[in-house]
Design a protein around this motif. Sequence first.
Motif, PDB file in Angstrom:
ATOM      1  N   MET A   1       0.844  -1.171   0.000  1.00 45.13           N
ATOM      2  CA  MET A   1       0.000   0.000   0.000  1.00 45.13           C
ATOM      3  C   MET A   1       0.891   1.238   0.000  1.00 45.13           C
ATOM      4  SD  MET A   1      -2.925   1.225   2.686  1.00 45.13           S
ATOM      5  CE  MET A   1      -3.855  -0.232   2.376  1.00 45.13           C
ATOM      6  N   LYS A   2       0.579   2.176  -0.859  1.00 47.93           N
ATOM      7  CA  LYS A   2       1.335   3.421  -1.003  1.00 47.93           C
ATOM      8  C   LYS A   2       0.565   4.530  -0.282  1.00 47.93           C
ATOM      9  CE  LYS A   2       3.689   5.964  -4.651  1.00 47.93           C
ATOM     10  NZ  LYS A   2       3.887   6.107  -6.078  1.00 47.93           N
ATOM     11  N   ILE A   3       1.219   5.168   0.706  1.00 47.63           N
ATOM     12  CA  ILE A   3       0.552   6.145   1.570  1.00 47.63           C
ATOM     13  C   ILE A   3       1.311   7.461   1.559  1.00 47.63           C
ATOM     14  CG2 ILE A   3      -0.278   6.615   3.905  1.00 47.63           C
ATOM     15  CD1 ILE A   3      -0.018   3.556   4.416  1.00 47.63           C
ATOM     16  N   LYS A   4       0.571   8.563   1.439  1.00 49.55           N
ATOM     17  CA  LYS A   4       1.161   9.910   1.523  1.00 49.55           C
ATOM     18  C   LYS A   4       0.615  10.578   2.785  1.00 49.55           C
ATOM     19  CE  LYS A   4       3.012  12.426  -1.200  1.00 49.55           C
ATOM     20  NZ  LYS A   4       4.375  12.832  -1.474  1.00 49.55           N
ATOM     21  N   PHE A   5       1.492  11.045   3.645  1.00 47.89           N
ATOM     22  CA  PHE A   5       1.113  11.815   4.821  1.00 47.89           C
ATOM     23  C   PHE A   5       1.389  13.287   4.515  1.00 47.89           C
ATOM     24  CE2 PHE A   5       1.892   7.622   6.456  1.00 47.89           C
ATOM     25  CZ  PHE A   5       0.905   7.457   7.423  1.00 47.89           C
ATOM     26  N   ILE A   6       0.349  14.100   4.563  1.00 43.28           N
ATOM     27  CA  ILE A   6       0.492  15.538   4.328  1.00 43.28           C
ATOM     28  C   ILE A   6       0.353  16.219   5.679  1.00 43.28           C
ATOM     29  CG2 ILE A   6      -0.396  17.569   3.147  1.00 43.28           C
ATOM     30  CD1 ILE A   6      -1.551  15.675   1.007  1.00 43.28           C
ATOM     31  N   ILE A   7       1.429  16.865   6.101  1.00 39.77           N
ATOM     32  CA  ILE A   7       1.472  17.474   7.427  1.00 39.77           C
ATOM     33  C   ILE A   7       1.451  18.990   7.302  1.00 39.77           C
ATOM     34  CG2 ILE A   7       2.786  17.677   9.563  1.00 39.77           C
ATOM     35  CD1 ILE A   7       4.020  14.946   8.928  1.00 39.77           C
ATOM     36  N   ASN A   8       0.535  19.596   8.028  1.00 44.28           N
ATOM     37  CA  ASN A   8       0.440  21.050   8.076  1.00 44.28           C
ATOM     38  C   ASN A   8       1.689  21.583   8.770  1.00 44.28           C
ATOM     39  OD1 ASN A   8      -0.077  23.721   8.783  1.00 44.28           O
ATOM     40  ND2 ASN A   8      -2.242  23.374   9.063  1.00 44.28           N
ATOM     41  N   SER A   9       2.456  22.388   8.075  1.00 42.00           N
ATOM     42  CA  SER A   9       3.707  22.907   8.634  1.00 42.00           C
ATOM     43  C   SER A   9       3.471  23.908   9.748  1.00 42.00           C
ATOM     44  CB  SER A   9       4.564  23.528   7.538  1.00 42.00           C
ATOM     45  OG  SER A   9       3.876  24.600   6.930  1.00 42.00           O
ATOM     46  N   GLY A  10       2.226  24.279   9.984  1.00 39.23           N
ATOM     47  CA  GLY A  10       1.915  25.221  11.056  1.00 39.23           C
ATOM     48  C   GLY A  10       1.905  24.604  12.440  1.00 39.23           C
ATOM     49  N   ILE A  11       2.021  23.274  12.528  1.00 37.00           N
ATOM     50  CA  ILE A  11       2.038  22.648  13.846  1.00 37.00           C
ATOM     51  C   ILE A  11       3.414  22.844  14.479  1.00 37.00           C
ATOM     52  CG2 ILE A  11       0.259  20.971  13.245  1.00 37.00           C
ATOM     53  CD1 ILE A  11       2.388  18.827  12.975  1.00 37.00           C
ATOM     54  N   SER A  12       3.491  22.668  15.780  1.00 36.07           N
ATOM     55  CA  SER A  12       4.745  22.910  16.499  1.00 36.07           C
ATOM     56  C   SER A  12       5.815  21.904  16.097  1.00 36.07           C
ATOM     57  CB  SER A  12       4.501  22.829  18.011  1.00 36.07           C
ATOM     58  OG  SER A  12       4.243  21.486  18.385  1.00 36.07           O
ATOM     59  N   GLU A  13       7.061  22.254  16.343  1.00 34.07           N
ATOM     60  CA  GLU A  13       8.171  21.353  16.038  1.00 34.07           C
ATOM     61  C   GLU A  13       8.037  20.056  16.825  1.00 34.07           C
ATOM     62  OE1 GLU A  13      10.675  21.449  13.761  1.00 34.07           O
ATOM     63  OE2 GLU A  13       9.579  23.181  13.002  1.00 34.07           O
ATOM     64  N   ASP A  14       7.584  20.161  18.073  1.00 29.64           N
ATOM     65  CA  ASP A  14       7.396  18.971  18.889  1.00 29.64           C
ATOM     66  C   ASP A  14       6.346  18.056  18.267  1.00 29.64           C
ATOM     67  OD1 ASP A  14       7.896  17.361  21.219  1.00 29.64           O
ATOM     68  OD2 ASP A  14       5.966  18.062  22.011  1.00 29.64           O
ATOM     69  N   ALA A  15       5.241  18.640  17.811  1.00 28.16           N
ATOM     70  CA  ALA A  15       4.175  17.854  17.174  1.00 28.16           C
ATOM     71  C   ALA A  15       4.677  17.229  15.877  1.00 28.16           C
ATOM     72  CB  ALA A  15       2.948  18.722  16.916  1.00 28.16           C
ATOM     73  N   LYS A  16       5.441  17.977  15.092  1.00 25.55           N
ATOM     74  CA  LYS A  16       6.016  17.433  13.849  1.00 25.55           C
ATOM     75  C   LYS A  16       6.873  16.207  14.157  1.00 25.55           C
ATOM     76  CE  LYS A  16       6.346  21.787  11.338  1.00 25.55           C
ATOM     77  NZ  LYS A  16       7.257  22.788  10.775  1.00 25.55           N
ATOM     78  N   ASN A  17       7.738  16.331  15.149  1.00 23.67           N
ATOM     79  CA  ASN A  17       8.622  15.221  15.502  1.00 23.67           C
ATOM     80  C   ASN A  17       7.821  14.019  15.985  1.00 23.67           C
ATOM     81  OD1 ASN A  17      11.009  16.562  14.841  1.00 23.67           O
ATOM     82  ND2 ASN A  17      11.155  17.507  16.862  1.00 23.67           N
ATOM     83  N   GLN A  18       6.775  14.247  16.756  1.00 28.63           N
ATOM     84  CA  GLN A  18       5.942  13.146  17.239  1.00 28.63           C
ATOM     85  C   GLN A  18       5.269  12.427  16.076  1.00 28.63           C
ATOM     86  OE1 GLN A  18       3.194  14.637  20.167  1.00 28.63           O
ATOM     87  NE2 GLN A  18       4.803  15.081  21.651  1.00 28.63           N
ATOM     88  N   ALA A  43      -1.666  21.859   0.532  1.00 29.84           N
ATOM     89  CA  ALA A  43      -2.151  20.492   0.769  1.00 29.84           C
ATOM     90  C   ALA A  43      -2.971  20.005  -0.424  1.00 29.84           C
ATOM     91  CB  ALA A  43      -2.973  20.421   2.057  1.00 29.84           C
ATOM     92  N   GLU A  44      -3.735  20.889  -1.026  1.00 32.95           N
ATOM     93  CA  GLU A  44      -4.521  20.532  -2.213  1.00 32.95           C
ATOM     94  C   GLU A  44      -3.608  20.129  -3.366  1.00 32.95           C
ATOM     95  OE1 GLU A  44      -7.624  22.641  -5.332  1.00 32.95           O
ATOM     96  OE2 GLU A  44      -7.311  23.550  -3.376  1.00 32.95           O
ATOM     97  N   VAL A  45      -2.555  20.893  -3.567  1.00 30.48           N
ATOM     98  CA  VAL A  45      -1.594  20.607  -4.630  1.00 30.48           C
ATOM     99  C   VAL A  45      -0.912  19.257  -4.385  1.00 30.48           C
ATOM    100  CG1 VAL A  45       0.571  21.387  -5.693  1.00 30.48           C
ATOM    101  CG2 VAL A  45      -1.204  23.050  -5.112  1.00 30.48           C
ATOM    102  N   ILE A  46      -0.507  19.023  -3.147  1.00 26.06           N
ATOM    103  CA  ILE A  46       0.156  17.766  -2.804  1.00 26.06           C
ATOM    104  C   ILE A  46      -0.798  16.586  -3.004  1.00 26.06           C
ATOM    105  CG2 ILE A  46       1.230  16.432  -0.960  1.00 26.06           C
ATOM    106  CD1 ILE A  46       2.095  19.165   0.282  1.00 26.06           C
ATOM    107  N   THR A  66      -6.533  21.814   6.708  1.00 28.34           N
ATOM    108  CA  THR A  66      -5.745  20.832   5.940  1.00 28.34           C
ATOM    109  C   THR A  66      -6.654  19.757   5.361  1.00 28.34           C
ATOM    110  OG1 THR A  66      -3.865  21.196   7.428  1.00 28.34           O
ATOM    111  CG2 THR A  66      -3.797  19.218   6.068  1.00 28.34           C
ATOM    112  N   VAL A  67      -7.580  19.276   6.176  1.00 27.39           N
ATOM    113  CA  VAL A  67      -8.526  18.252   5.719  1.00 27.39           C
ATOM    114  C   VAL A  67      -9.353  18.795   4.561  1.00 27.39           C
ATOM    115  CG1 VAL A  67     -10.535  16.870   6.355  1.00 27.39           C
ATOM    116  CG2 VAL A  67      -8.608  17.066   7.934  1.00 27.39           C
ATOM    117  N   ASN A  68      -9.876  20.006   4.684  1.00 27.68           N
ATOM    118  CA  ASN A  68     -10.691  20.604   3.631  1.00 27.68           C
ATOM    119  C   ASN A  68      -9.918  20.784   2.333  1.00 27.68           C
ATOM    120  OD1 ASN A  68     -13.212  20.829   4.926  1.00 27.68           O
ATOM    121  ND2 ASN A  68     -12.531  22.664   6.000  1.00 27.68           N
TER     122      ASN A  68
END
Length: 71
Positions: A1-18, A43-46, A66-68
């Motif tokens: 299964m091929k999965i893409k995770f799109i992460i909002n860069s506006g979240i904190s560095e700690d949240a990104k690392n988690q 996110a739409e483009v990605i 991000t979801v929208n």
Amino acid sequence: MKIKFIINSGISEDAKNQVIHAVNDNFIEHDYSIEFTGYHRHAEVIAKSSAMQFYDVVVAVGGDGTVNEII
């Protein structure tokens, strides 16, 4: 299964690392990639690019904006 995770860069560095560690620890058996948004509506483009690259699943990591964009 091929999965893409799109992460909002506006979240904190700690949240990104988690999120990165959680994905790396739990999806090791899958073909996945992680991409961060860089600007409004990115996110739409990605998501569109991911569909063209035949990803089976696109996962939004962020808030309702991000979801929208991905939907």
